[in-house]
Each structure stands twice: as C-alpha cells, then as structure tokens.
Design a protein around this motif. Sequence first.
Motif, short mmCIF file in Angstrom:
data_model
loop_
_atom_site.label_atom_id
_atom_site.label_comp_id
_atom_site.label_asym_id
_atom_site.label_seq_id
_atom_site.Cartn_x
_atom_site.Cartn_y
_atom_site.Cartn_z
N ALA A 71 -11.28 -4.16 -2.69
CA ALA A 71 -11.61 -5.19 -3.79
C ALA A 71 -9.08 -5.76 -3.85
O ALA A 71 -8.23 -6.61 -4.02
CB ALA A 71 -11.53 -5.65 -5.02
N SER A 72 -8.77 -4.36 -3.76
CA SER A 72 -7.28 -4.34 -4.07
C SER A 72 -5.98 -4.12 -2.93
O SER A 72 -6.35 -4.05 -1.92
CB SER A 72 -6.66 -2.58 -4.44
OG SER A 72 -4.95 -2.50 -4.57
N THR A 73 -5.56 -5.58 -3.18
CA THR A 73 -4.96 -6.02 -1.80
C THR A 73 -3.12 -5.56 -0.92
O THR A 73 -3.37 -4.92 0.21
CB THR A 73 -3.75 -7.57 -2.36
OG1 THR A 73 -4.84 -8.19 -2.37
CG2 THR A 73 -2.58 -8.03 -1.17
N ALA A 74 -2.92 -4.11 -2.06
CA ALA A 74 -2.32 -3.74 -2.15
C ALA A 74 -3.19 -1.97 -1.39
O ALA A 74 -2.02 -1.55 -0.17
CB ALA A 74 -1.42 -2.92 -3.14
N CYS A 81 -4.18 0.16 4.61
CA CYS A 81 -5.01 0.41 5.23
C CYS A 81 -5.16 -0.03 6.04
O CYS A 81 -4.51 0.60 7.96
CB CYS A 81 -6.27 0.24 5.12
SG CYS A 81 -7.30 0.87 3.58
N ALA A 82 -4.58 -1.66 6.55
CA ALA A 82 -3.72 -2.29 8.07
C ALA A 82 -2.76 -1.42 8.29
O ALA A 82 -2.55 -1.39 9.33
CB ALA A 82 -3.62 -3.96 7.13
N VAL A 106 4.90 3.67 7.49
CA VAL A 106 5.70 3.92 7.04
C VAL A 106 6.53 2.35 6.25
O VAL A 106 6.28 1.55 5.56
CB VAL A 106 6.54 4.55 6.52
CG1 VAL A 106 7.63 4.49 5.72
CG2 VAL A 106 6.53 6.24 6.85
N GLY A 107 6.88 1.76 7.05
CA GLY A 107 7.57 0.55 7.27
C GLY A 107 6.74 -0.94 6.96
O GLY A 107 6.57 -1.37 6.48
N CYS A 108 5.41 -1.01 7.87
CA CYS A 108 4.43 -1.99 7.49
C CYS A 108 3.89 -1.64 5.98
O CYS A 108 3.59 -2.47 5.16
CB CYS A 108 3.04 -1.30 8.63
SG CYS A 108 3.42 -1.93 10.48
N VAL A 109 3.84 -0.64 5.66
CA VAL A 109 3.33 -0.47 3.76
C VAL A 109 4.03 -0.78 3.65
O VAL A 109 3.57 -1.62 2.61
CB VAL A 109 2.45 0.93 4.04
CG1 VAL A 109 2.89 0.79 2.27
CG2 VAL A 109 1.37 1.67 4.16
N LEU A 110 5.97 -0.67 3.42
CA LEU A 110 6.96 -1.55 2.39
C LEU A 110 6.60 -2.53 2.65
O LEU A 110 8.04 -3.23 1.89
CB LEU A 110 7.99 -0.25 2.65
CG LEU A 110 7.65 0.31 2.91
CD1 LEU A 110 9.13 1.83 2.60
CD2 LEU A 110 7.79 1.53 1.10
N ALA A 165 11.37 -8.10 9.00
CA ALA A 165 11.63 -7.58 9.50
C ALA A 165 12.72 -6.85 9.10
O ALA A 165 12.93 -5.68 9.81
CB ALA A 165 12.39 -8.75 10.67
N ALA A 166 13.15 -6.85 7.76
CA ALA A 166 14.48 -6.18 6.81
C ALA A 166 13.74 -5.04 6.89
O ALA A 166 14.22 -3.67 6.95
CB ALA A 166 14.77 -6.80 6.03
N VAL A 167 12.16 -4.98 6.20
CA VAL A 167 12.20 -3.81 5.74
C VAL A 167 11.84 -2.35 7.23
O VAL A 167 12.06 -1.34 6.56
CB VAL A 167 10.56 -3.82 5.15
CG1 VAL A 167 10.44 -2.71 4.38
CG2 VAL A 167 10.87 -4.95 3.83
N GLY A 168 11.19 -3.50 8.20
CA GLY A 168 11.09 -2.62 9.19
C GLY A 168 11.63 -2.05 9.63
O GLY A 168 12.16 -0.86 10.33
#
Length: 620
Positions: free
Chosen positions: A114-117, A122-123, A385-389, A509-512
Amino acid sequence: MGKHADPPGKSAHDAPGAVVRARPLSVRGAVRLRGPVDIWHKPAFSALVALAVPDLALYALGRLDLILYTSAGAMCALYAHGLPYAARARTLLWVVLGMVASLGVALTAASLIASTALLVVCASLVAAVHKVACDATRIGPPGNLILTFVTASAFFVPQHLGQVPQHLALALGTGALAWLVCMAPALIRPQGPERIVVARALEAAARLLRTEAGTDGGAPDGVAHARHAAGAGVAYTRQVTAAEVAHARHAAAAAVNAAWHTLFLVPMRTPDTAAARAGLERLLVRAESALGSTEHAGEVAERTAPYEAGAEADRLGGWARELRGGRPLPEVALSAAEAEELAGVAAEAPGPRRPAPGHPRGVRAVLARLAPGSPLLPIGARVAVGCVLAGWASLAVGVGHPYWAVVTAASIYQANTTLSWQRALQRTLGNLLGLLLYTALLPLMHLGPLAMIAVALACQLGAEATITRNYWLGSVCVTPMALLLTEFGSQVPATTLIADRWLDTVVGAAVGLACCVLVTNRRAADRIEVALERAAAAEAVASQLLGEGPATGVDEARELGWARDRLAGCLVELREAVEVAAGEWWQRAVPEERIAHAEQRGHRALAGLVRRLAAPTLAA
C-alpha cells in the motif's frame, strides 16, 4: 599527446597518488541530428502490427483499460532485429519471458503493498536489474528503456492479486504475437539480417580505403594533402587528419568484428544455408582485407596505389548495395591462404568457420560481465539510487505519477557521465516538445477511443522513425504515447497529466543526473587496464605467429584466423573502454600514451595477419 597523458611506460593507475581530474560536461552535440539507422523501419512496423492487433481487439471488446498489459508483450517486437533469425527466435523468447516476469513482480507488488514510497523503491530496484541485465547481454536498442517503462507503470496500477494471472496471460499472449511478427520476414528473406551486417562491414571497409587513399603518413604533422580520388578523375580538396584515419580504421575493425560475431550465430542445418553463409564469409574476408592493405601510424606498409584502393572501395560498395537489394551473392576471388583457412575449418566442423576458442559465449559470457569488479555494477547502483531519490522527490512535490520520475531517471543513465548528461538534456527537451504536441493533439483525441488508438500507433511509428536521429526527437513522439497509455486506464484531466509529466521529467532528470555525478564509476579506468592486458596478450600471440613465416597448411591458416579474431576483438574492446572512461567527469587520468602504443602495435599486427591471409586480394 593529451593533457591527461602519463609519462612513457606508466599509467595513472600504477602511479601512487595518481591525479584525479574533473572532465567538463559539454552540451555540444546533444541536439545534433544524425542520419537514420538503415533498418529503423523493421522494429517500427513490427511494433506497429504487434500493438495494433490487440488494441483493436480490446476496442471491439470495450476493454481498453487492459491496454497496458497487452502493450507489455507487444513492445517486445522492438528487440533483436539485428540478429539472424535463429538467434532472434531465442533472444525474443528471453525478452518476452523477462518482460512477463518483470510485469508479474510489479503487479504482485501493486496488489500487496500500500505504501507508494515503498513501491518506488521496488520499481527502482527492478529498473536497476533491467539496466545491468541489458548491458551484460548486449541486447541492443531499445535496451532497458521499454522494460522499465512498462514495469514501472505497472507498479502503480491498482490491482487485486486474483487479477494478476489474467493480466500476465494477456502480456504473454501478445508477446507470442510479437515473436511471430518479428520472425515472419524469415519466410521472405531468410538471410536478411546477416546480409545487412556484412553490407555494413563492406561499407566501413570502403570508407577506410577512401580515407587512407587521401593521406600521407610522411606528413610531419600527421595531416596529409589530398590525393586523386580513385577512378573518379577528381581530386580531394580537403585534408584528411590522422584522427580521421584512426576513426575510419576503428569503425572498419568494429564493423568487421560485429559481422563475424553475427555470422557465427547462423546455423548450417542444410547445404543451402551453409553455402549462403560461406558466400557471406567470402565477402567479409574481402572486406577485412582493407585492414591489411593500408598504412597505419606513419609506417608505409605494403599497400595499393590510391587508384587501386579507390577501385576496391567502389567494388566493396557495389557488393554492399547488392546485398541490401536482395540480389544473388556476388562471386568473390580469394587468395589461396584465405581459401585454405575457410576450407580447413569446414573440414573439421559443419560450418565454414568457427569463433576463436577460449572466449566464453552465451550465459557464461553474461555471467563473466557481471562478475565482482564489473564496471556494470556501479552503473546499476547509479540507477537504483537515482530512481529511488527521483521517485521520492516526485512524491514530495505532490506529483500523482511518481513512476514517470523513476523512468526518466532510469532512461538517462548511459555508459558514462558525459553521455548521461547529454541524455538528460535530450530527455528534458524532448518531453517538453512532446507535451506541446500532446496539447495540439487533444482535439483529435476527443473524437473517441478509436482516434486515441490511431494517435498512439502514429506516435509509436514516429518515435521509431526519429529516435535514431537523436533521442530528443524520438521523445517528442514517445511523450504523447505514454500519456495516452495512462488515459486508457483512467480518466485524468489533460492539464493534470501535462503538469505531472513536466514536473516528473524535470525532477527525474535533475535528481538522476545528480546521482550520476555523485556515484562515480571508478572502475571505468580499471576496465582500460584489463583491456590493455588482453590486447597485449593477443598482440604477442599474433607477433609470434607472424614470426613463424607463411602459413603452409589449413592448421596454420586456422590459427592465423583465430589470432586475427582475438586481436580484432581486443582492439575493439580497448577502444570502447577508452571512450567510456573518457566520458567520466571525475576519475584518474587516462594512460593515453600506453593506449596509443597498444593500438599502434595491435593494428600493425592485425594488418600483418590480414595481409598474410589475404595478400593478393586487392589485386584480384
């Protein structure tokens, strides 16, 4: 000698306290358009058919809400179009199974978490697995992008656990359709893929011959005044630099090496297929002779006159056109040594030629590329790391579609920081223009579901037609298609979709890119050291064989051929490692002098091997 070169005989890797230099992240060339890829229409129309059939079926059934699951399998039709059909059948099967497995993980997680975060985490992990697996298998375009796009979307689709098998069955069924669509051309042109890759090698060899015909290795600054063009009766008016010659030689070696690897995948189950492959190998051997007929590194080798080289270049180009046009294979005269090499391998194996022994292939090769210390592992860490952030940042600013930020972050990670920087710029520009296109198409899409399907298919075709010119141009068409897939499953106001997409693009793009810069790939320089060692070992074997005198039998000719294969592969791998490391902005200085010396010796030995096997070819 570049500013990052090391003293002779030393490398930054060996020197204690080696200097670490920051490379500038240039924007030059990020939006420049290239020529289209020669087979862009093959994946484009394959995907168009594979998508259109289930889309129209769902429209007839009134279940367009299922279009995400059918698209998952149908988009597998974008893969493996450069492979011979036997290898394509296996590769597409793995792609379909990988897509269905990833989709199963995503849908199961969506139904249980249920948690989006947590779904963002996972994604992101699945996206990292896609990136590393696609790079290790060298699957080719579109790489991990399609897998990640579909899977990341599925993580955030409302789902019940009992629905998962049905949705996976839809993906598997359309994946089977995609497999059939991609294999269908084998009924018309069963040797089409291998003919194209040999044609590319012939064209690259012709360019090398024409480039060398306009150079003079004795020029004091390494730049030659132009010579008369072969058989054309005109003169070159532009000077050709030593760098252009080196680029042409590397391109020819890479094209020939890729063509050999493709032909090694062609089975010979019947006399006709064996004869077809043997004919292509004769053409490829002739193309490879260009690597031994020209001079390199200022040394005047045994070479043809400019007019002879130009005539041979015209001949190679003509054969390439015949291959692409589907005409019968041309007759090619080979030297006695070349014929002896091919005949010797044919006598001991069912095919005209086998790859050199000692190199892992298949699953073993993939596992070797993923071994501890692999340069792919830091790239996987960057993606995770980049996708999570990026996903968390998207949630923090209140965007309702955080998977777009995950996909954006995953899509910008390339082989090095410089390429990732350019991809981030291209992605941002392309999405902005794509949102403008989507806004312009809104009146058309309001005509009904059938119009939406037509627009989505047109965008898919446009994306494949333009993305090889530059990624930003393809993104202009991809963006409306992605938004349409979202609209099929739920009715969201267009203004909300556009705002969310734009915010997710900028955030992703910026965070990645920030993670790409911070998570440095220090193993890129280590890869150069490994490649240098392999190239030196292959060059030593080649020099030893050259020192033993001319080949006197099929065994000696076969050993020369294998040595040539190993050395060519090592030189291509070395150049790729250098280009990857050169694009990392924060790293040890590249040992440019050692690299130049290794490439000079390697290409000199490679030219010797080719001349030994194909001495009279150009005179034929």
